[in-house]
Scaffold this motif. Sequence first.
Motif, PDB file in Angstrom:
ATOM      1  N   ASP A 119       0.836  -1.209   0.000  1.00 34.17           N
ATOM      2  CA  ASP A 119       0.000   0.000   0.000  1.00 34.17           C
ATOM      3  C   ASP A 119       0.864   1.249   0.000  1.00 34.17           C
ATOM      4  O   ASP A 119       0.555   2.237  -0.693  1.00 34.17           O
ATOM      5  CB  ASP A 119      -0.921  -0.002   1.217  1.00 34.17           C
ATOM      6  N   LYS A 120       1.948   1.176   0.763  1.00 26.84           N
ATOM      7  CA  LYS A 120       2.844   2.333   0.817  1.00 26.84           C
ATOM      8  C   LYS A 120       3.479   2.581  -0.540  1.00 26.84           C
ATOM      9  O   LYS A 120       3.529   3.723  -1.026  1.00 26.84           O
ATOM     10  CB  LYS A 120       3.907   2.095   1.877  1.00 26.84           C
ATOM     11  N   GLU A 121       3.966   1.486  -1.180  1.00 23.83           N
ATOM     12  CA  GLU A 121       4.575   1.641  -2.502  1.00 23.83           C
ATOM     13  C   GLU A 121       3.544   2.136  -3.515  1.00 23.83           C
ATOM     14  O   GLU A 121       3.862   2.992  -4.357  1.00 23.83           O
ATOM     15  CB  GLU A 121       5.158   0.297  -2.947  1.00 23.83           C
ATOM     16  N   ARG A 122       2.319   1.590  -3.417  1.00 27.33           N
ATOM     17  CA  ARG A 122       1.289   2.031  -4.342  1.00 27.33           C
ATOM     18  C   ARG A 122       0.971   3.511  -4.112  1.00 27.33           C
ATOM     19  O   ARG A 122       0.817   4.283  -5.073  1.00 27.33           O
ATOM     20  CB  ARG A 122       0.019   1.191  -4.150  1.00 27.33           C
ATOM     21  N   GLU A 123       0.856   3.886  -2.849  1.00 28.53           N
ATOM     22  CA  GLU A 123       0.590   5.295  -2.555  1.00 28.53           C
ATOM     23  C   GLU A 123       1.719   6.182  -3.055  1.00 28.53           C
ATOM     24  O   GLU A 123       1.483   7.267  -3.592  1.00 28.53           O
ATOM     25  CB  GLU A 123       0.393   5.468  -1.054  1.00 28.53           C
ATOM     26  N   VAL A 124       2.973   5.681  -2.857  1.00 22.23           N
ATOM     27  CA  VAL A 124       4.112   6.468  -3.354  1.00 22.23           C
ATOM     28  C   VAL A 124       4.062   6.589  -4.868  1.00 22.23           C
ATOM     29  O   VAL A 124       4.297   7.671  -5.430  1.00 22.23           O
ATOM     30  CB  VAL A 124       5.439   5.815  -2.896  1.00 22.23           C
ATOM     31  N   THR A 125       3.715   5.455  -5.544  1.00 16.26           N
ATOM     32  CA  THR A 125       3.619   5.482  -7.004  1.00 16.26           C
ATOM     33  C   THR A 125       2.515   6.430  -7.456  1.00 16.26           C
ATOM     34  O   THR A 125       2.692   7.225  -8.390  1.00 16.26           O
ATOM     35  CB  THR A 125       3.352   4.065  -7.541  1.00 16.26           C
ATOM     36  N   VAL A 126       1.352   6.318  -6.767  1.00 13.42           N
ATOM     37  CA  VAL A 126       0.229   7.198  -7.120  1.00 13.42           C
ATOM     38  C   VAL A 126       0.601   8.656  -6.886  1.00 13.42           C
ATOM     39  O   VAL A 126       0.348   9.530  -7.725  1.00 13.42           O
ATOM     40  CB  VAL A 126      -1.019   6.801  -6.308  1.00 13.42           C
ATOM     41  N   LEU A 127       1.224   8.896  -5.736  1.00 13.88           N
ATOM     42  CA  LEU A 127       1.630  10.271  -5.445  1.00 13.88           C
ATOM     43  C   LEU A 127       2.664  10.762  -6.446  1.00 13.88           C
ATOM     44  O   LEU A 127       2.622  11.928  -6.879  1.00 13.88           O
ATOM     45  CB  LEU A 127       2.191  10.351  -4.024  1.00 13.88           C
ATOM     46  N   ASP A 128       3.606   9.864  -6.830  1.00 11.79           N
ATOM     47  CA  ASP A 128       4.615  10.245  -7.817  1.00 11.79           C
ATOM     48  C   ASP A 128       3.956  10.544  -9.162  1.00 11.79           C
ATOM     49  O   ASP A 128       4.308  11.531  -9.827  1.00 11.79           O
ATOM     50  CB  ASP A 128       5.630   9.115  -7.955  1.00 11.79           C
ATOM     51  N   ALA A 129       2.988   9.665  -9.557  1.00 10.74           N
ATOM     52  CA  ALA A 129       2.288   9.908 -10.822  1.00 10.74           C
ATOM     53  C   ALA A 129       1.487  11.209 -10.769  1.00 10.74           C
ATOM     54  O   ALA A 129       1.490  12.001 -11.719  1.00 10.74           O
ATOM     55  CB  ALA A 129       1.366   8.722 -11.139  1.00 10.74           C
ATOM     56  N   GLU A 130       0.784  11.395  -9.643  1.00 14.56           N
ATOM     57  CA  GLU A 130       0.016  12.634  -9.497  1.00 14.56           C
ATOM     58  C   GLU A 130       0.939  13.842  -9.515  1.00 14.56           C
ATOM     59  O   GLU A 130       0.622  14.868 -10.143  1.00 14.56           O
ATOM     60  CB  GLU A 130      -0.782  12.588  -8.204  1.00 14.56           C
ATOM     61  N   THR A 131       2.097  13.695  -8.828  1.00 12.32           N
ATOM     62  CA  THR A 131       3.044  14.825  -8.827  1.00 12.32           C
ATOM     63  C   THR A 131       3.585  15.080 -10.227  1.00 12.32           C
ATOM     64  O   THR A 131       3.675  16.244 -10.671  1.00 12.32           O
ATOM     65  CB  THR A 131       4.201  14.503  -7.865  1.00 12.32           C
ATOM     66  N   THR A 132       3.931  13.988 -10.945  1.00 14.52           N
ATOM     67  CA  THR A 132       4.421  14.135 -12.318  1.00 14.52           C
ATOM     68  C   THR A 132       3.351  14.760 -13.200  1.00 14.52           C
ATOM     69  O   THR A 132       3.639  15.653 -14.022  1.00 14.52           O
ATOM     70  CB  THR A 132       4.838  12.767 -12.882  1.00 14.52           C
ATOM     71  N   LYS A 133       2.112  14.291 -13.019  1.00 11.95           N
ATOM     72  CA  LYS A 133       1.001  14.841 -13.803  1.00 11.95           C
ATOM     73  C   LYS A 133       0.834  16.324 -13.511  1.00 11.95           C
ATOM     74  O   LYS A 133       0.660  17.137 -14.433  1.00 11.95           O
ATOM     75  CB  LYS A 133      -0.278  14.084 -13.457  1.00 11.95           C
ATOM     76  N   MET A 134       0.890  16.666 -12.228  1.00 11.29           N
ATOM     77  CA  MET A 134       0.750  18.075 -11.859  1.00 11.29           C
ATOM     78  C   MET A 134       1.891  18.898 -12.448  1.00 11.29           C
ATOM     79  O   MET A 134       1.669  20.013 -12.946  1.00 11.29           O
ATOM     80  CB  MET A 134       0.716  18.206 -10.342  1.00 11.29           C
ATOM     81  N   VAL A 135       3.129  18.330 -12.388  1.00 14.53           N
ATOM     82  CA  VAL A 135       4.275  19.061 -12.945  1.00 14.53           C
ATOM     83  C   VAL A 135       4.098  19.266 -14.446  1.00 14.53           C
ATOM     84  O   VAL A 135       4.342  20.352 -14.988  1.00 14.53           O
ATOM     85  CB  VAL A 135       5.581  18.305 -12.640  1.00 14.53           C
ATOM     86  N   ILE A 136       3.655  18.162 -15.140  1.00 16.02           N
ATOM     87  CA  ILE A 136       3.436  18.266 -16.592  1.00 16.02           C
ATOM     88  C   ILE A 136       2.356  19.291 -16.889  1.00 16.02           C
ATOM     89  O   ILE A 136       2.485  20.112 -17.817  1.00 16.02           O
ATOM     90  CB  ILE A 136       3.077  16.881 -17.165  1.00 16.02           C
ATOM     91  N   GLU A 137       1.266  19.239 -16.107  1.00 13.54           N
ATOM     92  CA  GLU A 137       0.188  20.211 -16.319  1.00 13.54           C
ATOM     93  C   GLU A 137       0.684  21.630 -16.101  1.00 13.54           C
ATOM     94  O   GLU A 137       0.371  22.541 -16.870  1.00 13.54           O
ATOM     95  CB  GLU A 137      -0.968  19.894 -15.379  1.00 13.54           C
ATOM     96  N   TYR A 138       1.469  21.789 -15.001  1.00 16.37           N
ATOM     97  CA  TYR A 138       2.000  23.132 -14.749  1.00 16.37           C
ATOM     98  C   TYR A 138       2.942  23.580 -15.861  1.00 16.37           C
ATOM     99  O   TYR A 138       2.895  24.749 -16.300  1.00 16.37           O
ATOM    100  CB  TYR A 138       2.727  23.155 -13.401  1.00 16.37           C
ATOM    101  N   LEU A 139       3.810  22.626 -16.331  1.00 18.84           N
ATOM    102  CA  LEU A 139       4.722  22.981 -17.417  1.00 18.84           C
ATOM    103  C   LEU A 139       3.954  23.281 -18.696  1.00 18.84           C
ATOM    104  O   LEU A 139       4.297  24.221 -19.443  1.00 18.84           O
ATOM    105  CB  LEU A 139       5.709  21.830 -17.664  1.00 18.84           C
ATOM    106  N   ALA A 140       2.892  22.455 -18.973  1.00 19.46           N
ATOM    107  CA  ALA A 140       2.080  22.699 -20.171  1.00 19.46           C
ATOM    108  C   ALA A 140       1.393  24.060 -20.079  1.00 19.46           C
ATOM    109  O   ALA A 140       1.347  24.812 -21.064  1.00 19.46           O
ATOM    110  CB  ALA A 140       1.042  21.585 -20.334  1.00 19.46           C
TER     111      ALA A 140
END
Length: 411
Positions: A249-270
């Motif tokens: 669960d921790k790894e999944r949460e970290v992955t989800v958070l990493d994906a969400e963070t990457t998505k947010m970064v991409i959205e912000y960069l876009a």
Amino acid sequence: MHLGKLTAKYIIPIAVLAVIAISIVSIKFFVIKVGADQVGVRTRVWGVSRGIVQKDYGPGWHRAISTIDQWDLYDITVQTLEMAKENSGLGHDERKHVAIRTADDYDVEVDLVIKYQIKRGSAWKLRQDLGVGERYKIIVENETRDVARSVFGKMVERDLYNPEEKRKRAEECRTRLRERLESRYIEIIDVLILEFRFDQQLDRKIKNIKVAELDYVLNQSKALAAEQRGITQTIEADTEAVAQKISADKEREVTVLDAETTKMVIEYLAEADKYLIEKRAEGDKYKQQRKAEGELLIKLARAEGEKLRREAIKGFGGDIIVAMEAARNFNLADINVSTMDLNLLNVDEMATRLGVSDERGKIQVDTTTFEEIKQLLKMTKEGVGKLDPKSEQWLKDFEKSRENATLKFGN
């Protein structure tokens, strides 16, 4: 006189000794001392009111006239009755054990210790009911034997090695002794069981039963230990599963958070790129607009200048401009000019020959034009040579323009 002095010398010591002797006799025959651990009972043997005085006398000195008073002293402290096969040192008297027979017909010897004391304020009653001496101790022993046989005789072999059952029987024995000895002015403090002794047959049977019970307890303990080991293993497996689940669960949460963070970064960069492109487009658009506006203004200014130039050419100033352009575009080679027919220093005449007409008979030439015509005349005067084809063509066009009053410029 001498005899009187001698008599006085010996009489005083004799009197003192007599007083001391009388005091000692009085203490011995007229008072009694009750100790700190005792209580006294006084009996009047002579007088008007004879009999036992109905009160206990505490520690101290009390009247004790031998012919009038009789005293009995009792131990008021907690006393010990030890009923054992061998004296353990708990009591002062050696007593024998209590022999009982159990409910399942086994002979058992019980060693007991009884703690008791005379009730406070009741020693005179004890003296009145039981008489002098320590008869109360015999009563305590007899009552104890009787109660012990009655209470412990209800036990069976299984109860003989059961500590809880022993405590229960000792408490019952103490309660029943209190009830029996209360009328005897004796207070039972406690009843203690020292030991149970059996015959060899019962001893072997009890040992076998104890061993069997211990084996049973051991087997139960082993079974319980195995069960507990199984429970422990189950708990360990469950704990490991929970730990793995938590880790996953921790790894999944970290992955989800990493994906969400990457998505947010991409959205912000876009959004930033979009904003930058929009701003650049707006800047380019503004630049093009301003550039187009500037070019339009330049073209309009050029058109307006061309318009004004054409209008100027149509008037009097046009002839001057044509003459100035003609003089500027002269390309003289080898040429011979006769100053007889042409006065190069006469500006009006030269202007007229170049195509400038003036109804008033003269022309106003500015300084720049004059200098250029002057330079042209200087070149002609020096005999540069004949004109090149382009200059020849220009002169032809110039001559033609004098007739048409319009000059068309070539390349």
